[in-house]
Design a protein around this motif. Structure first.
Motif, short mmCIF file in Angstrom:
data_model
loop_
_atom_site.label_atom_id
_atom_site.label_comp_id
_atom_site.label_asym_id
_atom_site.label_seq_id
_atom_site.Cartn_x
_atom_site.Cartn_y
_atom_site.Cartn_z
N GLU A 60 0.72 -1.52 -0.48
CA GLU A 60 0.06 0.05 -0.36
C GLU A 60 0.30 1.29 -0.06
O GLU A 60 2.15 1.22 1.16
N ARG A 61 0.95 1.81 -0.49
CA ARG A 61 1.37 3.36 -0.99
C ARG A 61 0.90 4.32 0.14
O ARG A 61 1.95 5.44 0.62
N LYS A 62 -0.48 3.98 0.35
CA LYS A 62 -0.68 5.49 1.74
C LYS A 62 -0.48 4.64 2.91
O LYS A 62 -0.40 3.94 3.21
N PRO A 63 0.51 5.40 3.63
CA PRO A 63 1.01 5.43 4.68
C PRO A 63 -0.57 4.40 6.07
O PRO A 63 -0.76 3.64 6.83
N ASP A 64 -1.56 6.32 5.68
CA ASP A 64 -2.36 5.87 6.75
C ASP A 64 -2.80 5.07 6.21
O ASP A 64 -3.58 4.12 7.07
#
Length: 183
Positions: A60-64
Protein backbone atom coordinates in the motif's frame (compact mmCIF):
# COMPACT_ATOMS: atom_id res chain seq x y z
CA UNK A 1 -15.49 -19.11 7.63
CA UNK A 2 -16.07 -16.12 9.91
CA UNK A 3 -16.98 -12.78 8.43
CA UNK A 4 -14.20 -10.26 7.94
CA UNK A 5 -14.24 -7.61 10.66
CA UNK A 6 -13.34 -4.13 9.38
CA UNK A 7 -13.59 -1.84 12.41
CA UNK A 8 -11.24 0.72 10.86
CA UNK A 9 -12.11 2.80 7.79
CA UNK A 10 -9.69 3.78 5.02
CA UNK A 11 -12.14 6.24 3.41
CA UNK A 12 -11.82 4.34 0.12
CA UNK A 13 -14.22 1.54 0.96
CA UNK A 14 -13.40 -2.14 1.13
CA UNK A 15 -13.96 -4.55 -1.73
CA UNK A 16 -17.52 -5.72 -1.05
CA UNK A 17 -17.96 -9.22 0.43
CA UNK A 18 -19.68 -10.64 -2.65
CA UNK A 19 -16.96 -9.30 -4.96
CA UNK A 20 -14.27 -10.65 -2.60
CA UNK A 21 -15.89 -14.10 -2.76
CA UNK A 22 -15.71 -14.20 -6.56
CA UNK A 23 -12.25 -12.60 -6.66
CA UNK A 24 -10.79 -15.11 -4.21
CA UNK A 25 -12.58 -17.96 -5.97
CA UNK A 26 -10.89 -16.95 -9.23
CA UNK A 27 -7.52 -16.72 -7.47
CA UNK A 28 -7.99 -20.28 -6.13
CA UNK A 29 -5.61 -19.70 -3.22
CA UNK A 30 -3.90 -22.69 -1.62
CA UNK A 31 -2.03 -23.06 1.69
CA UNK A 32 1.29 -23.26 -0.19
CA UNK A 33 0.67 -19.97 -2.08
CA UNK A 34 2.31 -16.60 -1.65
CA UNK A 35 -0.44 -14.05 -2.33
CA UNK A 36 0.14 -10.34 -3.01
CA UNK A 37 -2.51 -7.67 -2.46
CA UNK A 38 -1.56 -4.58 -4.47
CA UNK A 39 -3.25 -1.57 -2.86
CA UNK A 40 -4.48 -3.15 0.37
CA UNK A 41 -6.47 -0.13 1.62
CA UNK A 42 -8.79 -1.55 4.34
CA UNK A 43 -7.15 -4.97 4.21
CA UNK A 44 -10.41 -6.81 3.41
CA UNK A 45 -8.85 -8.87 0.61
CA UNK A 46 -5.61 -9.27 2.58
CA UNK A 47 -7.53 -10.75 5.52
CA UNK A 48 -9.54 -13.20 3.43
CA UNK A 49 -6.41 -14.26 1.55
CA UNK A 50 -4.57 -14.76 4.86
CA UNK A 51 -7.22 -17.34 5.74
CA UNK A 52 -6.41 -19.33 2.59
CA UNK A 53 -2.77 -18.76 1.55
CA UNK A 54 0.34 -19.56 3.55
CA UNK A 55 2.04 -16.23 2.94
CA UNK A 56 0.52 -12.83 2.16
CA UNK A 57 2.21 -9.58 1.21
CA UNK A 58 0.09 -6.42 1.31
CA UNK A 59 1.51 -3.44 -0.57
CA UNK A 60 0.00 0.00 0.00
CA UNK A 61 1.44 3.38 -1.01
CA UNK A 62 -0.42 5.47 1.58
CA UNK A 63 0.87 5.11 5.15
CA UNK A 64 -2.54 5.85 6.71
CA UNK A 65 -4.19 3.12 4.61
CA UNK A 66 -1.42 0.67 5.47
CA UNK A 67 -2.10 1.45 9.12
CA UNK A 68 -5.80 0.67 8.53
CA UNK A 69 -4.79 -2.65 6.96
CA UNK A 70 -2.64 -3.39 10.01
CA UNK A 71 -5.42 -2.53 12.47
CA UNK A 72 -8.05 -4.53 10.58
CA UNK A 73 -5.70 -7.53 10.38
CA UNK A 74 -5.37 -7.37 14.17
CA UNK A 75 -9.17 -7.58 14.50
CA UNK A 76 -9.34 -10.88 12.58
CA UNK A 77 -8.12 -14.46 12.82
CA UNK A 78 -5.92 -15.97 10.12
CA UNK A 79 -3.02 -18.41 9.86
CA UNK A 80 -0.80 -16.92 7.16
CA UNK A 81 2.50 -15.16 7.55
CA UNK A 82 1.59 -11.58 6.59
CA UNK A 83 4.03 -8.88 5.50
CA UNK A 84 2.97 -5.25 5.08
CA UNK A 85 4.97 -3.01 2.76
CA UNK A 86 4.61 0.72 2.28
CA UNK A 87 5.47 1.24 -1.36
CA UNK A 88 4.00 2.39 -4.63
CA UNK A 89 3.76 -0.65 -6.86
CA UNK A 90 5.55 -2.09 -8.65
CA UNK A 91 8.15 -1.15 -6.02
CA UNK A 92 7.79 -3.39 -3.00
CA UNK A 93 6.33 -6.31 -4.94
CA UNK A 94 7.96 -9.64 -4.15
CA UNK A 95 9.46 -11.77 -6.92
CA UNK A 96 7.97 -15.07 -5.71
CA UNK A 97 4.20 -14.49 -5.76
CA UNK A 98 1.89 -17.27 -6.90
CA UNK A 99 -1.25 -15.12 -6.98
CA UNK A 100 -1.85 -11.39 -7.12
CA UNK A 101 -4.80 -9.04 -6.67
CA UNK A 102 -4.90 -5.49 -8.01
CA UNK A 103 -7.56 -3.53 -6.17
CA UNK A 104 -6.81 -0.25 -7.88
CA UNK A 105 -5.70 1.04 -11.22
CA UNK A 106 -2.65 3.10 -10.31
CA UNK A 107 0.42 1.81 -12.21
CA UNK A 108 -1.42 -1.37 -13.13
CA UNK A 109 0.47 -1.83 -16.40
CA UNK A 110 3.83 -1.79 -14.58
CA UNK A 111 2.39 -4.20 -11.99
CA UNK A 112 1.28 -6.55 -14.79
CA UNK A 113 4.76 -6.30 -16.33
CA UNK A 114 6.23 -7.32 -12.97
CA UNK A 115 3.75 -10.22 -12.76
CA UNK A 116 4.83 -11.45 -16.21
CA UNK A 117 8.54 -11.06 -15.41
CA UNK A 118 8.18 -13.01 -12.15
CA UNK A 119 5.80 -15.71 -13.48
CA UNK A 120 2.79 -14.99 -11.28
CA UNK A 121 0.31 -17.83 -11.94
CA UNK A 122 -3.01 -16.13 -11.13
CA UNK A 123 -3.93 -12.46 -11.34
CA UNK A 124 -7.22 -10.70 -10.69
CA UNK A 125 -7.89 -6.99 -11.06
CA UNK A 126 -11.13 -5.37 -9.94
CA UNK A 127 -12.20 -2.17 -11.68
CA UNK A 128 -15.24 0.04 -11.11
CA UNK A 129 -14.85 2.50 -14.00
CA UNK A 130 -15.70 1.28 -17.49
CA UNK A 131 -12.92 3.23 -19.22
CA UNK A 132 -10.30 1.75 -16.91
CA UNK A 133 -11.84 -1.70 -17.38
CA UNK A 134 -11.25 -1.40 -21.13
CA UNK A 135 -7.65 -0.34 -20.55
CA UNK A 136 -7.13 -3.21 -18.09
CA UNK A 137 -8.58 -5.77 -20.49
CA UNK A 138 -6.26 -4.49 -23.23
CA UNK A 139 -3.26 -4.59 -20.87
CA UNK A 140 -4.03 -8.18 -19.80
CA UNK A 141 -4.54 -9.17 -23.46
CA UNK A 142 -1.33 -7.42 -24.61
CA UNK A 143 0.65 -9.46 -22.05
CA UNK A 144 -1.10 -12.71 -22.99
CA UNK A 145 -2.62 -12.91 -19.50
CA UNK A 146 -6.36 -12.57 -20.15
CA UNK A 147 -8.50 -15.55 -19.17
CA UNK A 148 -11.91 -13.94 -18.65
CA UNK A 149 -13.75 -10.77 -17.72
CA UNK A 150 -16.79 -10.67 -15.45
CA UNK A 151 -19.12 -7.76 -14.93
CA UNK A 152 -20.75 -8.10 -11.53
CA UNK A 153 -23.76 -6.24 -10.25
CA UNK A 154 -24.82 -6.96 -6.66
CA UNK A 155 -28.10 -5.75 -5.21
CA UNK A 156 -29.21 -5.99 -1.60
CA UNK A 157 -32.84 -6.36 -0.63
CA UNK A 158 -34.63 -4.09 1.81
CA UNK A 159 -38.22 -3.75 2.99
CA UNK A 160 -40.35 -1.19 1.20
CA UNK A 161 -44.05 -0.83 2.02
CA UNK A 162 -44.32 -4.44 3.21
CA UNK A 163 -42.51 -5.88 0.18
CA UNK A 164 -38.91 -6.34 -0.90
CA UNK A 165 -37.09 -3.88 -3.11
CA UNK A 166 -33.39 -3.69 -3.97
CA UNK A 167 -30.53 -1.20 -3.75
CA UNK A 168 -27.75 -1.82 -6.27
CA UNK A 169 -24.04 -1.49 -5.66
CA UNK A 170 -21.97 -0.07 -8.50
CA UNK A 171 -20.95 -2.67 -11.08
CA UNK A 172 -17.47 -4.12 -10.79
CA UNK A 173 -15.43 -5.56 -13.64
CA UNK A 174 -13.34 -8.54 -12.57
CA UNK A 175 -10.45 -9.08 -14.97
CA UNK A 176 -8.96 -12.56 -14.55
CA UNK A 177 -5.71 -13.83 -15.91
CA UNK A 178 -2.59 -15.78 -15.36
CA UNK A 179 0.84 -16.32 -16.71
CA UNK A 180 1.72 -19.72 -15.33
CA UNK A 181 1.41 -23.25 -16.68
CA UNK A 182 -1.86 -23.83 -14.79
CA UNK A 183 -3.88 -21.87 -17.33
Amino acid sequence: MPQVALPHDAKAGPTKAEIRAVTLGKLDLRPSDHFVDVGSCTGAVTIEAARRAGRVTAVERKPDRLDVTRKNLAANEYDAEVTLREAEAPAGLPDDADAMFLGGSRNFEAVLDHAVETDVDRIVMNVSRVEVAGDAIDAFRDRDLLSEVLQMQVSHGYELAGATSFNSDNPVYVVVGGGGDDE
